[in-house]
Design an enzyme around this catalytic site. Structure first.
Site, short mmCIF file in Angstrom:
data_model
loop_
_atom_site.label_atom_id
_atom_site.label_comp_id
_atom_site.label_asym_id
_atom_site.label_seq_id
_atom_site.Cartn_x
_atom_site.Cartn_y
_atom_site.Cartn_z
N ILE A 219 4.20 5.72 -0.27
CA ILE A 219 3.24 6.11 0.76
C ILE A 219 3.94 6.57 2.04
O ILE A 219 3.61 7.64 2.57
CB ILE A 219 2.23 4.99 1.04
CG1 ILE A 219 1.45 4.67 -0.25
CG2 ILE A 219 1.26 5.39 2.14
CD1 ILE A 219 0.54 3.47 -0.14
N GLU A 238 14.55 1.55 10.95
CA GLU A 238 15.59 0.69 10.37
C GLU A 238 16.32 1.40 9.24
O GLU A 238 17.51 1.25 9.07
CB GLU A 238 15.00 -0.64 9.88
CG GLU A 238 14.03 -0.55 8.74
CD GLU A 238 13.49 -1.91 8.32
OE1 GLU A 238 13.35 -2.80 9.20
OE2 GLU A 238 13.23 -2.11 7.13
#
Length: 431
Positions: A219, A238
């Site tokens: 997604i 990240e």
């Protein structure tokens, strides 16, 4: 002594390099492809020579020989985040885990709450100043290097030399070995019509000039694919992956409108293709930093218009997210989801998205549920969740009452389940 002479003095075969490990040591290994395969293979082959050694890591990507229930008294694994390699051992009870926010792991290491006696890491070739780059994963590894008794590197010419706070000097290294095998490549997840529909809803809510944090999964990648008509996006994340690289190459990510670290993409680990790793090499637009810098909600939240996109597996009527277990059965870990949800909530103009398909198991189970399955690990709390997106729409939760949240979430559930969800809500006095 010159840096090259020092390098040659410390270079040895992997089987010799691992002899710096003592019984009872904890070996800290970086996230995912930052793990050093030659060293961990040598450790696996020699595991019966050791007693009570622990390997600690987020997201192990290879099934090494030491992941063996018969030799856990010799070398065992403690996960900071489970993966396909460690999940079977977790289910059977011979792989343990440490619950923690990703952003706080360096602090836990620094304070001695998470042990770090030895560091094994992949590294780039040494530069003329005696420095190696841990470009693939700075994460908690930089903190572990400061704490550890010894550091052992696996030097590989395929590891990029990235900018940022991800460097270690030859004087800090106890031993090193060399390898030339390609860095493990991880392809993009499969994207189907459900993922595309969710991605479309999210993409419509991302304005030009937004700064992105994008988690891993089908997604989030579907969102990335639908951002090609945006302008001047920034990146503070990240994980840097192929999706972000694609947006850079398309001219969509420029970082020109970032107010925090203007002009720079920031990340703490990389996971993708050979092309991505080459893209990272001495790229002045990209910096790799420890996770207590990239993921700290206060620091990341200084980016205006921070848009964080992360996935969950189940959400209840109040907005509690179960993103890391299937009931009590562990699946992954907390990671940085909560870090970036909080960061986006702090950000001026920011939005935190939690994305999930409305159903599982071929439309036989609703992922939106009255209460989380018994034993589910709550990854992100009801107080932090804001936008929840399925293929059926968007529910905005912050500032809403429990009843309003329940109504909004049922509205984006799969139509086949809305009736029974309403009946369950009435029993809970939420409708």
């Amino acid at each position: 002594m010159s840096y090259q002479a020092l390098y040659q003095q410390k270079k040895m075969a992997p089987f010799d390099a691992i002899r710096v490990v003592r019984n009872g040591d904890t070996i800290v290994v970086p996230t995912a492809v930052g793990e050093p395969p030659s060293l961990l293979t040598a450790l696996s082959e020699a595991r019966r020579d050791f007693r009570n050694v622990t390997v600690s890591q987020i997201l192990a990507v290879r099934k090494y020989g030491y992941l063996d229930p018969e030799t856990v008294d010799n070398v065992r694994h403690t996960a900071y985040f489970y993966s396909g390699a460690t999940r079977p051992g977790a289910k059977e009870g011979w792989v343990d885990f440490i619950p923690a926010y990703f952003s706080e792991m360096p602090q836990l290491i620094e304070r001695g709450l998470m042990p770090a006696d030895v560091v094994f890491s992949m590294a780039s070739p040494m530069d003329e100043h005696g420095y190696f780059s841990l470009a693939l994963a700075a994460d908690y590894t930089m903190a572990a290097i400061e704490k550890a008794r010894v550091v052992v590197l696996e030097v590989n010419p395929n590891v990029p030399f990235a900018n940022g706070d991800c460097h270690i000097h030859i004087s800090q290294v106890a031993a090193l070995c060399e390898s030339e095998e390609p860095i493990l490549e991880v392809g993009l997840p499969k994207i189907g019509p459900v993922q595309e529909a969710i991605g479309r809803y999210v993409a419509e809510m991302i304005p030009d000039g937004a700064t992105l944090q994008i988690g891993y999964g089908g997604i989030p990648d579907a969102v990335v694919m639908q951002l090609t008509d945006k302008h001047d996006l920034g990146v503070h994340t990240e994980m840097v992956g192929d999706g972000i690289m694609t947006l850079v190459e398309a001219g969509v990510v420029t970082n020109r409108r970032k107010n925090y670290h203007h002009g720079k993409m920031l990340a703490t680990f990389a996971l993708g293709s050979k092309k991505l790793y080459q893209f990272m090499h001495r790229n002045p637009a990209l910096e790799m930093h420890p996770v207590d810098f990239t993921n700290d909600p206060y620091l990341a939240g200084q980016n205006d218009n921070l848009h964080a996109i992360n996935a969950t597996m189940q959400i209840d009527f109040l907005g509690q997210c179960g993103s890391e277990s299937l009931g009590p059965i562990p699946y992954s870990g907390t990671g940085g989801q909560s870090d970036f949800v909080r960061a986006a909530n702090r950000s001026k103009g920011g939005k935190a998205f939690i994305v999930l398909p409305s159903t599982a198991k071929d439309d036989t189970i609703s992922r939106i549920v009255p209460t989380l399955s018994p034993g589910t690990h709550v990854s992100t709390s009801k107080n932090d969740i804001n936008y929840v997106v399925t293929e059926h729409g968007v529910a905005q939760l912050r500032g809403k009452t429990a009843k309003q949240r329940c109504e909004a979430l049922i509205g984006i559930a799969h139509p086949d389940f809305r009736g029974e969800l309403r009946e369950a809500a009435k029993k809970l006095k939420l409708l």
